[in-house]
Design a protein around this motif. Sequence first.
Motif, PDB file in Angstrom:
ATOM      1  N   ARG A   1     -84.018  26.101 -57.738  1.00  0.00           N
ATOM      2  CA  ARG A   1     -84.060  25.627 -59.131  1.00  0.00           C
ATOM      3  C   ARG A   1     -85.327  26.152 -59.810  1.00  0.00           C
ATOM      4  N   ASP A   2     -85.134  26.935 -60.870  1.00  0.00           N
ATOM      5  CA  ASP A   2     -86.260  27.578 -61.536  1.00  0.00           C
ATOM      6  C   ASP A   2     -86.082  27.508 -63.044  1.00  0.00           C
ATOM      7  N   THR A   3     -87.088  27.931 -63.793  1.00  0.00           N
ATOM      8  CA  THR A   3     -87.004  27.963 -65.256  1.00  0.00           C
ATOM      9  C   THR A   3     -87.562  29.285 -65.765  1.00  0.00           C
TER      10      THR A   3
ATOM     11  N   ILE B   1     -91.837  17.334 -58.101  1.00  0.00           N
ATOM     12  CA  ILE B   1     -92.091  18.368 -57.102  1.00  0.00           C
ATOM     13  C   ILE B   1     -90.903  18.403 -56.138  1.00  0.00           C
ATOM     14  N   PRO B   2     -90.759  19.467 -55.377  1.00  0.00           N
ATOM     15  CA  PRO B   2     -89.639  19.501 -54.428  1.00  0.00           C
ATOM     16  C   PRO B   2     -89.861  18.540 -53.265  1.00  0.00           C
TER      17      PRO B   2
ATOM     18  N   TYR C   1     -87.591  16.196 -55.982  1.00  0.00           N
ATOM     19  CA  TYR C   1     -86.324  16.879 -56.246  1.00  0.00           C
ATOM     20  C   TYR C   1     -85.573  17.098 -54.941  1.00  0.00           C
ATOM     21  N   GLN C   2     -84.310  16.647 -54.890  1.00  0.00           N
ATOM     22  CA  GLN C   2     -83.546  16.608 -53.649  1.00  0.00           C
ATOM     23  C   GLN C   2     -82.524  17.745 -53.483  1.00  0.00           C
ATOM     24  N   LYS C   3     -82.154  18.383 -54.570  1.00  0.00           N
ATOM     25  CA  LYS C   3     -81.013  19.297 -54.536  1.00  0.00           C
ATOM     26  C   LYS C   3     -81.338  20.636 -53.888  1.00  0.00           C
ATOM     27  N   GLY C   4     -82.612  20.940 -53.762  1.00  0.00           N
ATOM     28  CA  GLY C   4     -83.034  22.220 -53.200  1.00  0.00           C
ATOM     29  C   GLY C   4     -84.515  22.410 -53.451  1.00  0.00           C
TER      30      GLY C   4
END
Length: 478
Positions: A253-255, A360-361, A390-393
């Motif tokens: 996951r990025d922006t 944060i991840p 963040y849990q998704k990755g």
Amino acid sequence: MVEWSIFNEIFAVAFNVLYFVIIIGTIFIVILDNRNPVKTMAWVLVLFFLPLVGLVFYFFFGRSTRKEKLISKKGFTRLIKRPMAEYQAQKAFKCPDEQHQLMRFFRKVNNALPFEGNAVEVFTDGYSMLYSLMKEISKAKHHIHLQFYIFEDDPVGRLLRDLLIDKARQGVEVRLLYDDVGCWKVPHAFFDEMRGAGIEARSFLKVRFPLFTSKVNYRNHRKIVVIDGRVAYTGGMNIALRYMKGFPWGIWRDTHIKIEGKAVYGLQTAFLTDWYVVDRTLITSSRYFPEVGTFGKALIQIVTSDPVGAWRDIMQGLLIAISSSRKYFYIQTPYLLPTEPILMALKTAALAGVDVRIMIPARADTWITHLGSLSYLDDIMRAGVRIYLYQKGFLHSKLMVSDDTLSTVGSTNMDFRSFEHNFEVNAFMYDPASALMLKGIFLQDQKDAILLLRKTWMKRPWYQKAQESIVRLLAPLL
């Protein structure tokens, strides 16, 4: 035999004395450098307890380059001649009152010119960003400038490389900057194929034995693409397959953002400054700064920071932004190793009633930096900062938004390395529409994250706390 024994003893004593003098001398140099006391103490501890390793690490990673210059004042003035003329030709633009101080700071310290009339498109996954990027590159007529920390020799890297080669053969000027350390594992043949097709590809601050120097510590972490001087991209994504596919354990996951408008001048200036550093060619032609119309309503400043100036531009700007926030300040960062001023600003804002949230991840790509990040959580949660995991990755996004008026996307992480050692770039947007869009992205990601409760966090095993505390001592060096 006795004489030989005496000689060995004398040699051993002389060696120990010399070794001791070098260690003490290095510690003395570190102290006289008048750096952040936390960072100074970290180096002193390493040199004292691990002297041999400490000497090697200090030589490669510890020496300061703050007194150096990338480009002369005269050269930079020539470079920004056209952007400056366009900036001065602007009518008085409207900036949110609470952000005037931040904008003035960047204008004075960073020579960052604010431009109005920009359109911003946001990408939150690698597929959509790469598709948009390749579509714009395919339309290029005059030049394509690319700068990435990582440009991998994998299916994604080869796909973009082949497109760039096609454009070069069509007569389009293509210049590529890649970080030498970031691309250490990339075969030379990968970039040589580009060069053979007419692409000017250069590595930033090349590091090679026996010329292995402290340059290894100062890396160009910027991500910039400028096409025909009219459209540009910046953010957190590099060119590699993992930015599309993620990891077996989760997504990446990025922006990243695409900018159309005069703010492109800022990214062009950043690229051409770095190009001058590696190629010693100062490109100032107006062809690289064409007339650009109005595409939207966003007011944007492109801000850079580097380890060679007198100031830590982006970090100091964030101090102003955090201190100026009144309602909320949301942050996404893959690594949370804040300098003491940033840490205090976050805690002070939260204690003053500002809704400070940091995402944060839950799991990161680097074990040791993640441990360092975890060591800060209890301290800032005690001040009222809300932490989301963040849990998704893997969350690699570098996004900040405040009070529905200010937002920023770029390459800067919330850590010592980004603030003090890396070459970074961020787009600061003084625009309610952009802020609301990025706020919405943060809140959407919040659904895929868990809110960390301090009472739960305090119950983690003692050995984990010990690991975190040990790594935190080295946080300024990571």
